[in-house]
Design an enzyme around this catalytic site. Structure first.
Site: not given
Ligand code: NAP
Length: 387
Positions: A338, A146, A314, A285
């Site tokens: 959400h 997503n 939630q 989150r």
């Molecule tokens: P992703 O591809 O894993 O990207 C997350 C990025 O954040 C990675 O580059 C990660 O680095 C980095 N990161 C981790 N901890 C950090 C910190 N303390 N400071 C700065 N950067 C940091 O994940 P994504 O697919 O983009 O998704 C991100 C988040 O969005 C998910 O984890 C989920 O909680 C949320 N989400 C929400 C929805 C919704 O419906 N609202 C849907 C999907 C996802 P590393 O890889 O080195 O850890």
């Protein structure tokens, strides 16, 4: 609960016992629990609402045709809930970030047969990952399912805050027409500095989608630098210090996972370093932000607005401050339930992804590496190659 540690006491003996148990159990029928959100009338009328209790991810007949037991509910809180009562002999628990079944230590201790936790979506912070790793459980999510849906929502949220859309629309519904009342706090996104905290799949896609807006600059704060080609593609500059990062942004969008290092990261101390009147969008989150501190910052005007779809609890309680906060000019609240990552398009992707994860599990096949949060060798690592 929100683990980041990539190490952990994962004992080889636990793994070996798990592997042996798996080969014995793979052939037997499994008990699969799913905690999904209630769809009500909408789910009866719209079968594409696959992520609901009613439509059960569309996998009931497929599971039952193989002799597995499939139990689905939204009832997840407290000792008498469906989740608590059924976890003791479940082999698999599927849950969704939109209505998370919180798999904490207490619940995981009860789950004597559990082998696999599937997240129908992205973000497995509802599982106590350190405990899951210690117990040799696999935690697998439908990575990427997503990310476009959320990136689009974040872009929309940035625009609706900057342009003061919500109060303007509410004015129209009230029957009023007072242009200056809303125009006094409406701006162009052009010429603004936009930064993403986390430049992974979603953060990167937001920057991609914002390219035509002629923003002044794009910044990012992440553990790792983007590959230079990707950095160039989105014209982004990395800022390594978080306070310096937020102090330069007109808009901050949060796109990092929730873990020990991000829980409560945006709190009153960090908010002091934001530009006065900045906009903050969080579709990652809720618990990455301190709810009271963010609400106070919006109410005082330190933030001109906050928008997002994720909440620290939630469903969000009626009295949650994010429902009612507003800036001193009566706007600045772009909160919704959400749902950014559960568009009908996304539901099809994460339902199919869940089925594939189960199929791999039943057949003892490896999971797609990008989906693995905790695999049979413990914590997974991510790489840009998989994004
Ligand atoms: P992703 O591809 O894993 O990207 C997350 C990025 O954040 C990675 O580059 C990660 O680095 C980095 N990161 C981790 N901890 C950090 C910190 N303390 N400071 C700065 N950067 C940091 O994940 P994504 O697919 O983009 O998704 C991100 C988040 O969005 C998910 O984890 C989920 O909680 C949320 N989400 C929400 C929805 C919704 O419906 N609202 C849907 C999907 C996802 P590393 O890889 O080195 O850890």
């Amino acid at each position: 609960m929100f683990a980041k540690a990539r190490t952990g006491a994962i004992q080889a003996s636990v793994r070996n016992a798990q592997a042996a148990a798996f080969s014995k159990q793979a052939s037997r029928n499994m008990k699969i629990l799913a905690i999904l959100y209630k769809g009500g009338e909408a789910a009866k009328q719209e079968p594409r609402l696959l992520g609901t209790v009613e439509n059960e991810l569309g996998i009931r007949s497929w599971l039952e045709s193989q002799g597995h037991e499939y139990l689905v509910s939204d009832d997840k809180e407290g000792p008498n809930s469906f989740l608590h009562k059924n976890i003791h002999d479940a082999d698999v628990v599927i849950t969704t970030p939109f209505h998370p079944g919180y798999l904490n230590k207490e619940l995981l201790d009860k789950a004597k047969n559990l082998k696999l936790c599937v997240t129908a979506g992205v973000g497995s912070d509802h599982v106590d990952l350190n405990i899951a790793a210690e117990k040799g459980l696999e935690v697998i999510e439908v990575t990427g399912s997503n990310v476009v849906s959320v990136a689009e929502h974040a872009v929309m949220s940035i625009l609706l805050l900057v342009r003061n859309f919500v109060p303007a629309h509410e004015m129209i519904k009230r029957g009023d027409w007072l242009v200056s009342d809303v125009a006094r706090n409406a701006f162009d996104l052009e010429g603004k500095v936009v930064g993403t905290l986390g430049a992974g799949r979603i953060g990167f896609r937001i920057l991609q989608r914002l390219q035509p807006f002629n923003c002044k600059e794009f910044l990012y704060y992440d553990y790792n630098a983007l590959d230079p080609t990707r950095e160039k593609e989105v014209n982004a500059r990395r800022v390594e210090d978080l306070k310096q990062f937020v102090s330069q942004c007109d808009v901050v969008t949060v796109n990092a996972p929730l873990h020990e290092g991000t829980m409560g990261l945006i709190n009153k101390d960090l908010l002091k370093h934001f530009k006065k009147g900045a906009w903050l969008v969080n579709t990652a989150r809720g618990a990455i932000c301190n709810a009271e501190d963010v609400a106070a910052a919006v109410n005082s005007g330190q933030l001109n607005g906050y928008a997002g779809d994720v909440w620290n609890v939630q469903p969000a309680p009626k009295e949650h401050p994010w429902r009612y906060m507003q800036n001193p000019l009566g706007g600045g609240n772009g909160m919704v339930p959400h749902y950014s990552g559960t568009t009908l398009d996304a539901q099809l992707r994460y339902a199919n992804g869940t089925k594939q994860i189960l199929e791999n599990f039943f057949q003892g096949k490896p999971q797609l590496p990008a989906n693995v949060i905790i695999g049979n060798k413990g914590y997974a690592t991510t790489s840009y190659g998989q994004r």
